[in-house]
Design an enzyme around this catalytic site. Structure first.
Site, PDB file in Angstrom:
ATOM      1  N   MET A  95      43.785  45.990  35.624  1.00  0.00           N
ATOM      2  CA  MET A  95      45.217  45.644  35.673  1.00  0.00           C
ATOM      3  C   MET A  95      45.950  46.384  34.556  1.00  0.00           C
ATOM      4  SD  MET A  95      44.974  41.545  36.233  1.00  0.00           S
ATOM      5  CE  MET A  95      43.707  40.800  37.272  1.00  0.00           C
ATOM      6  N   MET A 114      44.507  47.310  40.253  1.00  0.00           N
ATOM      7  CA  MET A 114      45.840  46.689  40.370  1.00  0.00           C
ATOM      8  C   MET A 114      46.736  47.417  39.385  1.00  0.00           C
ATOM      9  SD  MET A 114      44.484  42.790  40.692  1.00  0.00           S
ATOM     10  CE  MET A 114      42.884  43.274  40.046  1.00  0.00           C
ATOM     11  N   ASP A 150      38.088  44.064  37.985  1.00  0.00           N
ATOM     12  CA  ASP A 150      39.540  43.990  38.148  1.00  0.00           C
ATOM     13  C   ASP A 150      40.236  44.787  37.056  1.00  0.00           C
ATOM     14  OD1 ASP A 150      39.959  42.263  40.455  1.00  0.00           O
ATOM     15  OD2 ASP A 150      38.998  40.704  39.251  1.00  0.00           O
ATOM     16  N   ASP A 175      39.696  38.037  48.151  1.00  0.00           N
ATOM     17  CA  ASP A 175      39.669  37.989  46.688  1.00  0.00           C
ATOM     18  C   ASP A 175      40.717  36.994  46.215  1.00  0.00           C
ATOM     19  OD1 ASP A 175      39.530  38.527  43.981  1.00  0.00           O
ATOM     20  OD2 ASP A 175      40.269  40.586  44.139  1.00  0.00           O
ATOM     21  N   MET A 231      44.105  40.143  49.929  1.00  0.00           N
ATOM     22  CA  MET A 231      44.218  39.237  48.769  1.00  0.00           C
ATOM     23  C   MET A 231      44.544  37.829  49.251  1.00  0.00           C
ATOM     24  SD  MET A 231      43.585  40.932  45.978  1.00  0.00           S
ATOM     25  CE  MET A 231      43.999  39.610  44.838  1.00  0.00           C
ATOM     26  N   HIS A 245      32.464  43.087  40.987  1.00  0.00           N
ATOM     27  CA  HIS A 245      33.887  43.317  41.211  1.00  0.00           C
ATOM     28  C   HIS A 245      34.577  43.467  39.845  1.00  0.00           C
ATOM     29  CE1 HIS A 245      37.571  43.003  43.666  1.00  0.00           C
ATOM     30  NE2 HIS A 245      38.080  42.305  42.668  1.00  0.00           N
ATOM     31  N   SER A 291      33.503  38.534  40.375  1.00  0.00           N
ATOM     32  CA  SER A 291      34.544  39.191  39.581  1.00  0.00           C
ATOM     33  C   SER A 291      34.310  38.933  38.103  1.00  0.00           C
ATOM     34  CB  SER A 291      35.920  38.650  39.965  1.00  0.00           C
ATOM     35  OG  SER A 291      36.861  39.037  38.979  1.00  0.00           O
ATOM     36  N   HIS A 304      38.540  47.277  41.664  1.00  0.00           N
ATOM     37  CA  HIS A 304      39.805  46.853  42.274  1.00  0.00           C
ATOM     38  C   HIS A 304      40.941  47.252  41.328  1.00  0.00           C
ATOM     39  CE1 HIS A 304      42.413  43.127  43.579  1.00  0.00           C
ATOM     40  NE2 HIS A 304      42.954  44.276  43.955  1.00  0.00           N
TER      41      HIS A 304
HETATM   42  C1  DX5 Z   1      42.997  38.498  40.896  1.00  0.00           C
HETATM   43  C2  DX5 Z   1      41.676  39.237  40.915  1.00  0.00           C
HETATM   44  C3  DX5 Z   1      40.520  38.434  41.392  1.00  0.00           C
HETATM   45  C4  DX5 Z   1      40.212  37.193  40.611  1.00  0.00           C
HETATM   46  C5  DX5 Z   1      39.347  36.261  41.401  1.00  0.00           C
HETATM   47  O1  DX5 Z   1      44.018  39.396  40.676  1.00  0.00           O
HETATM   48  O2  DX5 Z   1      41.776  40.365  41.741  1.00  0.00           O
HETATM   49  O3  DX5 Z   1      39.360  39.261  41.475  1.00  0.00           O
HETATM   50  O4  DX5 Z   1      39.590  37.482  39.407  1.00  0.00           O
HETATM   51  O5  DX5 Z   1      39.101  35.158  40.614  1.00  0.00           O
HETATM   52  P1  DX5 Z   1      38.931  33.686  41.192  1.00  0.00           P
HETATM   53  O6  DX5 Z   1      37.739  33.715  42.079  1.00  0.00           O
HETATM   54  O7  DX5 Z   1      38.724  32.873  39.963  1.00  0.00           O
HETATM   55  O8  DX5 Z   1      40.191  33.359  41.928  1.00  0.00           O
HETATM   56 ZN    ZN Z   2      40.000  41.588  42.358  1.00  0.00          ZN
END
Ligand code: DX5
Ligand code: ZN
Length: 218
Positions: free
Chosen positions: A36, A67, A34, A174, A136, A32, A7, A65
């Site tokens: 948001m 969110m 993320d 994740d 998750m 990956h 990620s 991903h």
């Molecule tokens: C959280 C994200 C994850 C996160 C994982 O909302 O979707 O992808 O970055 O990070 P670690 O491995 O540090 O928990």
């Molecule tokens: Zn993620």
């Protein structure tokens, strides 16, 4: 088959090109990303324009991903930006079926994600169309949180359901994945492992990814 999806939430956003080259050299299977929006989760990261810019830095597949509250509206932007797989949340505001169809019609693989408190049965009606389910293992929003082992029964239930259906789909985990937790998730039935902090903090990322792969081979 085991896949490691680092990620970039834990990467240096000021040097994404070199971070992506580091991931490629380290033997990552995909990237990956993320996304948001500050509504679905209380944090804001990056959008499609950034994904488009970093697409040039690596040939690794982009595992996006979302969110965000309204993935249906933004799927075309992420498709154009170069996403290979788009995962969105069953808890979001968009129509689940319509959004999956929109992703598939664009020739991109679709994934559906569930937060820790959401029953896994909510993804069952869509299994035919999905390439992956993301369970998750932390509340979405931030990197560096602790793995929630209480989510493991959902993975077991999903693996069993897939077996009944004769399907061999990817199950992604994740959040909080590290050298201790990866084997727990693998034993439950996960095969795609997202990891942010535990990989980006490694001095030798290549060795850490190799270690993760052997720990996840169950
Ligand atoms: C959280 C994200 C994850 C996160 C994982 O909302 O979707 O992808 O970055 O990070 P670690 O491995 O540090 O928990
Ligand atoms: Zn993620």
């Amino acid at each position: 088959m085991v896949f490691i999806s680092p990620s970039i939430l834990s990467a240096d956003y000021g040097n994404l090109e070199s971070e992506l080259k580091r991931l490629t050299a380290a033997g990552a299977d995909m990237v990956h990303i993320d996304v948001m929006d500050g509504h679905f989760v209380p944090n804001i990261t990056l959008g499609a324009p950034v994904v488009k810019c970093i697409r040039k830095a690596t040939d690794l597949p982009f595992d996006v991903h979302l969110m965000i509250d309204d993935p249906f509206t933004y799927v075309p932007d992420f498709v154009k930006a170069g996403a290979d797989r788009i995962t969105f949340h069953v808890e979001c505001g968009s129509d689940t079926e319509k959004t999956i169809d929109e992703i598939l019609d664009a020739g991109v693989e679709a994934g559906l994600a569930v937060k820790p408190g959401t029953p896994i049965e909510t993804v069952f009606p869509y299994l035919d169309k999905l390439s992956m389910v993301l369970v998750m293992t932390v509340e979405p929003g931030f990197g560096g949180q602790s793995f929630m082992a209480e989510t493991m029964p959902k993975i077991e239930t999903l693996r069993q359901k897939l077996q009944e259906l004769g399907k061999d789909m990817d199950i992604q985990v994740d959040g909080g994945i590290n050298a201790e937790t990866i084997s727990v998730a693998a034993k439950a039935g996960a095969n795609v492992f997202v990891s942010g902090n535990a990989l980006f903090s490694a001095e030798d990322m290549r060795a850490r990814i190799a270690e993760f792969k052997s720990l996840a081979a169950v």
